[in-house]
Design a protein around this motif. Structure first.
Motif, PDB file in Angstrom:
ATOM      1  N   ALA A  40       0.847  -1.183   0.000  1.00  0.00           N
ATOM      2  CA  ALA A  40       0.000   0.000   0.000  1.00  0.00           C
ATOM      3  C   ALA A  40       0.892   1.247   0.000  1.00  0.00           C
ATOM      4  O   ALA A  40       2.078   1.174   0.333  1.00  0.00           O
ATOM      5  CB  ALA A  40      -0.915  -0.019   1.220  1.00  0.00           C
ATOM      6  N   PRO A  41       0.337   2.396  -0.371  1.00  0.00           N
ATOM      7  CA  PRO A  41       1.158   3.604  -0.452  1.00  0.00           C
ATOM      8  C   PRO A  41       1.979   3.926   0.792  1.00  0.00           C
ATOM      9  O   PRO A  41       3.162   4.267   0.676  1.00  0.00           O
ATOM     10  CB  PRO A  41       0.129   4.699  -0.764  1.00  0.00           C
ATOM     11  N   PHE A  42       1.409   3.820   1.986  1.00  0.00           N
ATOM     12  CA  PHE A  42       2.207   4.125   3.175  1.00  0.00           C
ATOM     13  C   PHE A  42       3.257   3.058   3.454  1.00  0.00           C
ATOM     14  O   PHE A  42       4.297   3.341   4.048  1.00  0.00           O
ATOM     15  CB  PHE A  42       1.327   4.391   4.404  1.00  0.00           C
ATOM     16  N   ASP A  43       3.026   1.828   3.009  1.00  0.00           N
ATOM     17  CA  ASP A  43       4.065   0.799   3.095  1.00  0.00           C
ATOM     18  C   ASP A  43       5.248   1.188   2.206  1.00  0.00           C
ATOM     19  O   ASP A  43       6.412   1.028   2.588  1.00  0.00           O
ATOM     20  CB  ASP A  43       3.533  -0.565   2.659  1.00  0.00           C
ATOM     21  N   LEU A  44       4.942   1.683   1.013  1.00  0.00           N
ATOM     22  CA  LEU A  44       5.996   2.127   0.100  1.00  0.00           C
ATOM     23  C   LEU A  44       6.755   3.324   0.672  1.00  0.00           C
ATOM     24  O   LEU A  44       7.975   3.429   0.524  1.00  0.00           O
ATOM     25  CB  LEU A  44       5.410   2.475  -1.273  1.00  0.00           C
ATOM     26  N   TYR A  45       6.047   4.203   1.353  1.00  0.00           N
ATOM     27  CA  TYR A  45       6.660   5.359   2.011  1.00  0.00           C
ATOM     28  C   TYR A  45       7.685   4.881   3.047  1.00  0.00           C
ATOM     29  O   TYR A  45       8.834   5.322   3.051  1.00  0.00           O
ATOM     30  CB  TYR A  45       5.550   6.173   2.658  1.00  0.00           C
ATOM     31  N   LEU A  46       7.258   3.939   3.896  1.00  0.00           N
ATOM     32  CA  LEU A  46       8.185   3.394   4.894  1.00  0.00           C
ATOM     33  C   LEU A  46       9.310   2.607   4.241  1.00  0.00           C
ATOM     34  O   LEU A  46      10.450   2.639   4.707  1.00  0.00           O
ATOM     35  CB  LEU A  46       7.433   2.507   5.893  1.00  0.00           C
ATOM     36  N   ALA A  50      13.214   2.971   4.824  1.00  0.00           N
ATOM     37  CA  ALA A  50      13.980   1.800   5.263  1.00  0.00           C
ATOM     38  C   ALA A  50      15.161   1.527   4.331  1.00  0.00           C
ATOM     39  O   ALA A  50      16.267   1.246   4.792  1.00  0.00           O
ATOM     40  CB  ALA A  50      13.071   0.576   5.333  1.00  0.00           C
ATOM     41  N   ALA A  51      14.918   1.617   3.026  1.00  0.00           N
ATOM     42  CA  ALA A  51      15.994   1.382   2.059  1.00  0.00           C
ATOM     43  C   ALA A  51      17.104   2.405   2.219  1.00  0.00           C
ATOM     44  O   ALA A  51      18.290   2.065   2.241  1.00  0.00           O
ATOM     45  CB  ALA A  51      15.439   1.402   0.640  1.00  0.00           C
ATOM     46  N   CYS A  52      16.723   3.675   2.352  1.00  0.00           N
ATOM     47  CA  CYS A  52      17.733   4.719   2.520  1.00  0.00           C
ATOM     48  C   CYS A  52      18.491   4.527   3.827  1.00  0.00           C
ATOM     49  O   CYS A  52      19.708   4.707   3.882  1.00  0.00           O
ATOM     50  CB  CYS A  52      17.070   6.096   2.467  1.00  0.00           C
ATOM     51  N   THR A  53      17.793   4.144   4.871  1.00  0.00           N
ATOM     52  CA  THR A  53      18.420   3.878   6.166  1.00  0.00           C
ATOM     53  C   THR A  53      19.476   2.781   6.033  1.00  0.00           C
ATOM     54  O   THR A  53      20.632   2.950   6.429  1.00  0.00           O
ATOM     55  CB  THR A  53      17.343   3.438   7.193  1.00  0.00           C
ATOM     56  N   ALA A  54      19.080   1.649   5.472  1.00  0.00           N
ATOM     57  CA  ALA A  54      19.982   0.495   5.366  1.00  0.00           C
ATOM     58  C   ALA A  54      21.176   0.795   4.461  1.00  0.00           C
ATOM     59  O   ALA A  54      22.318   0.473   4.803  1.00  0.00           O
ATOM     60  CB  ALA A  54      19.211  -0.720   4.847  1.00  0.00           C
ATOM     61  N   ILE A  55      20.922   1.409   3.329  1.00  0.00           N
ATOM     62  CA  ILE A  55      22.005   1.691   2.380  1.00  0.00           C
ATOM     63  C   ILE A  55      22.976   2.714   2.962  1.00  0.00           C
ATOM     64  O   ILE A  55      24.199   2.531   2.899  1.00  0.00           O
ATOM     65  CB  ILE A  55      21.430   2.154   1.031  1.00  0.00           C
ATOM     66  N   THR A  56      22.453   3.782   3.551  1.00  0.00           N
ATOM     67  CA  THR A  56      23.326   4.815   4.124  1.00  0.00           C
ATOM     68  C   THR A  56      24.185   4.252   5.245  1.00  0.00           C
ATOM     69  O   THR A  56      25.393   4.501   5.303  1.00  0.00           O
ATOM     70  CB  THR A  56      22.495   6.007   4.635  1.00  0.00           C
ATOM     71  N   VAL A 114      16.685  10.542   2.629  1.00  0.00           N
ATOM     72  CA  VAL A 114      15.228  10.412   2.669  1.00  0.00           C
ATOM     73  C   VAL A 114      14.686  10.891   4.017  1.00  0.00           C
ATOM     74  O   VAL A 114      13.635  11.534   4.077  1.00  0.00           O
ATOM     75  CB  VAL A 114      14.782   8.973   2.332  1.00  0.00           C
ATOM     76  N   THR A 115      15.408  10.647   5.101  1.00  0.00           N
ATOM     77  CA  THR A 115      14.994  11.155   6.407  1.00  0.00           C
ATOM     78  C   THR A 115      14.866  12.669   6.360  1.00  0.00           C
ATOM     79  O   THR A 115      13.863  13.244   6.802  1.00  0.00           O
ATOM     80  CB  THR A 115      16.006  10.760   7.508  1.00  0.00           C
ATOM     81  N   LEU A 116      15.883  13.333   5.797  1.00  0.00           N
ATOM     82  CA  LEU A 116      15.863  14.799   5.744  1.00  0.00           C
ATOM     83  C   LEU A 116      14.711  15.320   4.905  1.00  0.00           C
ATOM     84  O   LEU A 116      14.028  16.270   5.302  1.00  0.00           O
ATOM     85  CB  LEU A 116      17.209  15.318   5.210  1.00  0.00           C
TER      86      LEU A 116
END
Length: 130
Positions: A40-46, A50-56, A114-116
């Motif tokens: 769902a859209p909010f799942d994609l938002y998270l 999550a992807a940016c968190t893990a990669i960074t 993405v956090t910023l």
């Protein structure tokens, strides 16, 4: 920077998303009239956060010579009483990290791209296509 296209195939709320050569499906859960054929859209938002968190954090750890081992981030969202969205991250790593390593990782995670953007907001414009 990034470009995404989404196309509806007319089946309830299922949509096909493409970015370059990558594809995925978005949908709503059955409880909201969808088929649960994708996130769902909010799942994609998270998922984006999550992807940016893990990669960074993986990039940062590699630069420092730290072994994260298997890294996992669990994200959840809720709403404050005034309706604002609150996102909570729980980070896990199987590698041997000291308290100082974790303290630094928790500082770095607050500044992922993405956090910023999610904290600052973005200007969103729309127009009718040809």
């Amino acid at each position: 920077m990034a470009q995404v296209q989404i196309v509806s195939d007319g089946v309830n709320y299922r949509h096909h998303i493409r970015s370059g050569e990558h594809a995925l499906v978005a949908d709503e859960p059955v409880s909201l009239g969808g088929q649960a054929a994708g996130m769902a859209p909010f799942d994609l938002y998270l998922a984006s956060l999550a992807a940016c968190t893990a990669i960074t954090l993986r990039m940062y750890a590699e630069k420092k010579g730290w072994d994260l081992g298997e890294f996992r981030a669990e994200l959840s969202s809720s709403r404050y009483a005034d309706g604002r969205l609150q996102v909570h991250r729980v980070l896990h790593a199987s590698g041997v990290l000291t308290e100082a390593h974790w303290a630094r990782l928790l500082e770095v995670v607050e500044k992922t791209p993405v956090t910023l953007v999610m904290r600052e907001g973005a200007t969103i414009t729309s127009e009718q296509g040809p």
